[in-house]
Design a protein around this motif. Sequence first.
Motif, PDB file in Angstrom:
ATOM      1  N   ARG A 277       0.837  -1.193   0.000  1.00  0.00           N
ATOM      2  CA  ARG A 277       0.000   0.000   0.000  1.00  0.00           C
ATOM      3  C   ARG A 277       0.879   1.253   0.000  1.00  0.00           C
ATOM      4  O   ARG A 277       0.576   2.241  -0.697  1.00  0.00           O
ATOM      5  CB  ARG A 277      -0.915   0.001   1.227  1.00  0.00           C
ATOM      6  N   PHE A 278       1.954   1.218   0.792  1.00  0.00           N
ATOM      7  CA  PHE A 278       2.853   2.361   0.812  1.00  0.00           C
ATOM      8  C   PHE A 278       3.497   2.574  -0.559  1.00  0.00           C
ATOM      9  O   PHE A 278       3.567   3.710  -1.058  1.00  0.00           O
ATOM     10  CB  PHE A 278       3.940   2.160   1.868  1.00  0.00           C
ATOM     11  N   VAL A 279       3.965   1.483  -1.189  1.00  0.00           N
ATOM     12  CA  VAL A 279       4.605   1.604  -2.498  1.00  0.00           C
ATOM     13  C   VAL A 279       3.613   2.139  -3.526  1.00  0.00           C
ATOM     14  O   VAL A 279       3.943   3.014  -4.342  1.00  0.00           O
ATOM     15  CB  VAL A 279       5.186   0.247  -2.935  1.00  0.00           C
ATOM     16  N   ALA A 280       2.376   1.608  -3.479  1.00  0.00           N
ATOM     17  CA  ALA A 280       1.372   2.066  -4.436  1.00  0.00           C
ATOM     18  C   ALA A 280       1.043   3.541  -4.220  1.00  0.00           C
ATOM     19  O   ALA A 280       0.975   4.326  -5.185  1.00  0.00           O
ATOM     20  CB  ALA A 280       0.114   1.212  -4.311  1.00  0.00           C
ATOM     21  N   ALA A 282       2.899   5.809  -2.652  1.00  0.00           N
ATOM     22  CA  ALA A 282       4.050   6.657  -2.946  1.00  0.00           C
ATOM     23  C   ALA A 282       4.262   6.784  -4.446  1.00  0.00           C
ATOM     24  O   ALA A 282       4.545   7.880  -4.958  1.00  0.00           O
ATOM     25  CB  ALA A 282       5.300   6.083  -2.278  1.00  0.00           C
ATOM     26  N   SER A 283       4.115   5.657  -5.159  1.00  0.00           N
ATOM     27  CA  SER A 283       4.292   5.705  -6.611  1.00  0.00           C
ATOM     28  C   SER A 283       3.240   6.587  -7.257  1.00  0.00           C
ATOM     29  O   SER A 283       3.528   7.375  -8.182  1.00  0.00           O
ATOM     30  CB  SER A 283       4.220   4.282  -7.188  1.00  0.00           C
ATOM     31  N   HIS A 284       2.009   6.461  -6.763  1.00  0.00           N
ATOM     32  CA  HIS A 284       0.941   7.279  -7.327  1.00  0.00           C
ATOM     33  C   HIS A 284       1.204   8.762  -7.068  1.00  0.00           C
ATOM     34  O   HIS A 284       0.988   9.613  -7.954  1.00  0.00           O
ATOM     35  CB  HIS A 284      -0.402   6.859  -6.731  1.00  0.00           C
ATOM     36  N   GLU A 285       1.681   9.058  -5.874  1.00  0.00           N
ATOM     37  CA  GLU A 285       1.953  10.465  -5.545  1.00  0.00           C
ATOM     38  C   GLU A 285       3.141  11.004  -6.340  1.00  0.00           C
ATOM     39  O   GLU A 285       3.213  12.205  -6.632  1.00  0.00           O
ATOM     40  CB  GLU A 285       2.220  10.608  -4.039  1.00  0.00           C
ATOM     41  N   LEU A 286       4.077  10.111  -6.695  1.00  0.00           N
ATOM     42  CA  LEU A 286       5.252  10.578  -7.438  1.00  0.00           C
ATOM     43  C   LEU A 286       4.957  10.862  -8.902  1.00  0.00           C
ATOM     44  O   LEU A 286       5.717  11.578  -9.562  1.00  0.00           O
ATOM     45  CB  LEU A 286       6.372   9.529  -7.346  1.00  0.00           C
ATOM     46  N   LEU A 327      10.307   3.701 -13.570  1.00  0.00           N
ATOM     47  CA  LEU A 327      10.391   2.956 -12.318  1.00  0.00           C
ATOM     48  C   LEU A 327       9.080   3.043 -11.543  1.00  0.00           C
ATOM     49  O   LEU A 327       8.584   2.046 -11.003  1.00  0.00           O
ATOM     50  CB  LEU A 327      11.551   3.479 -11.482  1.00  0.00           C
ATOM     51  N   VAL A 328       8.494   4.235 -11.476  1.00  0.00           N
ATOM     52  CA  VAL A 328       7.225   4.404 -10.770  1.00  0.00           C
ATOM     53  C   VAL A 328       6.131   3.577 -11.434  1.00  0.00           C
ATOM     54  O   VAL A 328       5.310   2.935 -10.758  1.00  0.00           O
ATOM     55  CB  VAL A 328       6.854   5.902 -10.726  1.00  0.00           C
ATOM     56  N   GLU A 329       6.112   3.550 -12.762  1.00  0.00           N
ATOM     57  CA  GLU A 329       5.098   2.762 -13.464  1.00  0.00           C
ATOM     58  C   GLU A 329       5.285   1.267 -13.182  1.00  0.00           C
ATOM     59  O   GLU A 329       4.306   0.532 -13.008  1.00  0.00           O
ATOM     60  CB  GLU A 329       5.176   3.030 -14.970  1.00  0.00           C
ATOM     61  N   ASP A 330       6.529   0.822 -13.122  1.00  0.00           N
ATOM     62  CA  ASP A 330       6.783  -0.587 -12.799  1.00  0.00           C
ATOM     63  C   ASP A 330       6.296  -0.920 -11.391  1.00  0.00           C
ATOM     64  O   ASP A 330       5.684  -1.971 -11.158  1.00  0.00           O
ATOM     65  CB  ASP A 330       8.283  -0.901 -12.911  1.00  0.00           C
ATOM     66  N   LEU A 331       6.580  -0.024 -10.449  1.00  0.00           N
ATOM     67  CA  LEU A 331       6.130  -0.266  -9.071  1.00  0.00           C
ATOM     68  C   LEU A 331       4.607  -0.284  -8.976  1.00  0.00           C
ATOM     69  O   LEU A 331       4.025  -1.103  -8.250  1.00  0.00           O
ATOM     70  CB  LEU A 331       6.710   0.794  -8.142  1.00  0.00           C
ATOM     71  N   LEU A 332       3.948   0.615  -9.701  1.00  0.00           N
ATOM     72  CA  LEU A 332       2.488   0.615  -9.699  1.00  0.00           C
ATOM     73  C   LEU A 332       1.932  -0.664 -10.307  1.00  0.00           C
ATOM     74  O   LEU A 332       0.940  -1.235  -9.815  1.00  0.00           O
ATOM     75  CB  LEU A 332       1.974   1.836 -10.472  1.00  0.00           C
ATOM     76  N   LEU A 333       2.561  -1.145 -11.392  1.00  0.00           N
ATOM     77  CA  LEU A 333       2.096  -2.392 -12.011  1.00  0.00           C
ATOM     78  C   LEU A 333       2.253  -3.564 -11.056  1.00  0.00           C
ATOM     79  O   LEU A 333       1.340  -4.388 -10.908  1.00  0.00           O
ATOM     80  CB  LEU A 333       2.896  -2.640 -13.300  1.00  0.00           C
ATOM     81  N   LEU A 334       3.390  -3.643 -10.374  1.00  0.00           N
ATOM     82  CA  LEU A 334       3.595  -4.725  -9.406  1.00  0.00           C
ATOM     83  C   LEU A 334       2.593  -4.639  -8.257  1.00  0.00           C
ATOM     84  O   LEU A 334       2.089  -5.660  -7.783  1.00  0.00           O
ATOM     85  CB  LEU A 334       5.023  -4.680  -8.864  1.00  0.00           C
ATOM     86  N   SER A 463      10.987  -9.728 -12.493  1.00  0.00           N
ATOM     87  CA  SER A 463       9.938  -9.961 -11.493  1.00  0.00           C
ATOM     88  C   SER A 463       8.583  -9.548 -12.047  1.00  0.00           C
ATOM     89  O   SER A 463       7.561 -10.184 -11.753  1.00  0.00           O
ATOM     90  CB  SER A 463      10.254  -9.197 -10.206  1.00  0.00           C
ATOM     91  N   ILE A 464       8.544  -8.482 -12.888  1.00  0.00           N
ATOM     92  CA  ILE A 464       7.294  -8.083 -13.540  1.00  0.00           C
ATOM     93  C   ILE A 464       6.857  -9.166 -14.529  1.00  0.00           C
ATOM     94  O   ILE A 464       5.671  -9.513 -14.620  1.00  0.00           O
ATOM     95  CB  ILE A 464       7.467  -6.727 -14.244  1.00  0.00           C
ATOM     96  N   VAL A 465       7.823  -9.717 -15.267  1.00  0.00           N
ATOM     97  CA  VAL A 465       7.502 -10.813 -16.190  1.00  0.00           C
ATOM     98  C   VAL A 465       6.854 -11.971 -15.435  1.00  0.00           C
ATOM     99  O   VAL A 465       5.809 -12.496 -15.840  1.00  0.00           O
ATOM    100  CB  VAL A 465       8.785 -11.289 -16.910  1.00  0.00           C
ATOM    101  N   GLU A 466       7.477 -12.377 -14.328  1.00  0.00           N
ATOM    102  CA  GLU A 466       6.954 -13.526 -13.574  1.00  0.00           C
ATOM    103  C   GLU A 466       5.580 -13.236 -12.997  1.00  0.00           C
ATOM    104  O   GLU A 466       4.684 -14.089 -13.006  1.00  0.00           O
ATOM    105  CB  GLU A 466       7.952 -13.866 -12.461  1.00  0.00           C
TER     106      GLU A 466
END
Length: 496
Positions: A277-280, A282-286, A327-334, A463-466
């Motif tokens: 939740r924090f990563v999502a 933070a990524s959204h805010e960034l 990087l932010v988009e990758d974190l949001l996707l994960l 890790s996104i692929v997997e």
Amino acid sequence: MSTARRGRALQLRTKLLLTVLALLTVACAAVGLLGHAALNVSLGEQLDRQVRDASYRTIEYGVRASAGPSEELEAMMDVPAQGAGTLNARIVDGEVVRAGLFGSDGSRRRLSDEDRERIEALVEELGAVSDADGGAQWGPLDVTLTEGGYRVLLVDDPWDWGLVLTGLPLADKEQTLRTFGVSTAAISTGALAVTGLLGLVVIRRTLRPVERLSDVATRISELDLDRGEVVLPVASVTPAAHPDTEVGRLGHAFSRMLDNVAHALTARQRSETRVRRFVADASHELRTPLASIRGYTELIRLTEPMSEQGRSSLSRVESESARMTALVEDLLLLARLDEGRPVVPEDVDLLELVVETVSDSQVTAPRHDWRLELPDEPVVVRGDPAQLRQVLINLLANAHQHTPPGTTVTTSLGTGPGPEAVLAVADDGPGIGADFQEHIFSRFAREDDARAGGSGGVGLGLSIVEAIVRAHHGRVRVRSVPGSTRFTVHLPLAAE
């Protein structure tokens, strides 16, 4: 590997049952042998008493009652209470002068010449001679005649008429021993069979809690415990055995262990949820400030005069903001994949997707040799086309970013059993270390010297692929040796 390890190991209940049967077999054999020996001694003592009694009657009522040697055999055979098979003989100077026996039908028969010779040989072997005082005796002992085995007693005639031999057949004793042996074997076999059946039932019931624990442990071993919410089958472990028994202690200890593991997994899940939740968040805010940075840099480039150094610095800011945005988009996707949001599926032609994506990679990395191995027919799967494209982009980027120029990258597509689509990206680069292959799909996993060329990146691509492949109910595998690296993705084919 030894033959014992290659063979199938015996189950615990089988070992217990075999051990019980083996011990019971040894006990039955010991009882049978001891019983046979005791019965043999008892029957031997009984037969010896009978021989002595028969010898006494022969001398007292037969020899003494006879008028002389000429009538002695008839008198000896007329002794009362003599049983069938009784043998009587008179030996004078080592020679049998009178001998006969009772037949099984009560008839009287003279002894054969062969049996006379055997008796004479026995007397010679014993060195028996008539004593002046009489009363000496030899035996009882066993002798074999044509009629069978006999227990005989040789006595010196007190009236100095020579030696008197009296014998009884061993057939009844031997038959009794044989009957005892057969009966003991039959009873022991029946006891082993009944013990085996009852033991199997008792052992199965006793070990049933252990089998339930084994089933639960097998189910837990098949769970994916390293991520996501995990529900352990704690309720399935209900130890029925008393806690003071070995099986009961095992069941209760296993139940407490599962409770502890379940609490730990729950705590881990709560922690992972907070981190995601924090990563999502933070990524959204960034995303907003990054978009603002990119917008202002573009505005400055269009409206403000700058020196060559200024334009270089501004280009640097733009490239880093773009890298940060990716990087932010990758974190949001994960984060979205970790939340388990269902994929909105549609038909995706992997053949078309591969051609387009590889063409883009040829422009991005023109110094690599790009090759295609494609089928003649479309390969259609159900899934999110953007996410599946991301899978192929990341695999191709991984291939050219971590290999030197001139490396051949081959993308192949086909179908396999299942049915399933098989997508592979292979290269002939330096390969990936064996130790790193075990956690290559972990997040932020990097191996600086794994492949030549090493470029930037934070270790999220694979890790996104997997995660995407797993969300599409597929699987991804890697096989790498020096000079050959191959990533293979398996996805279910779309239904007709």
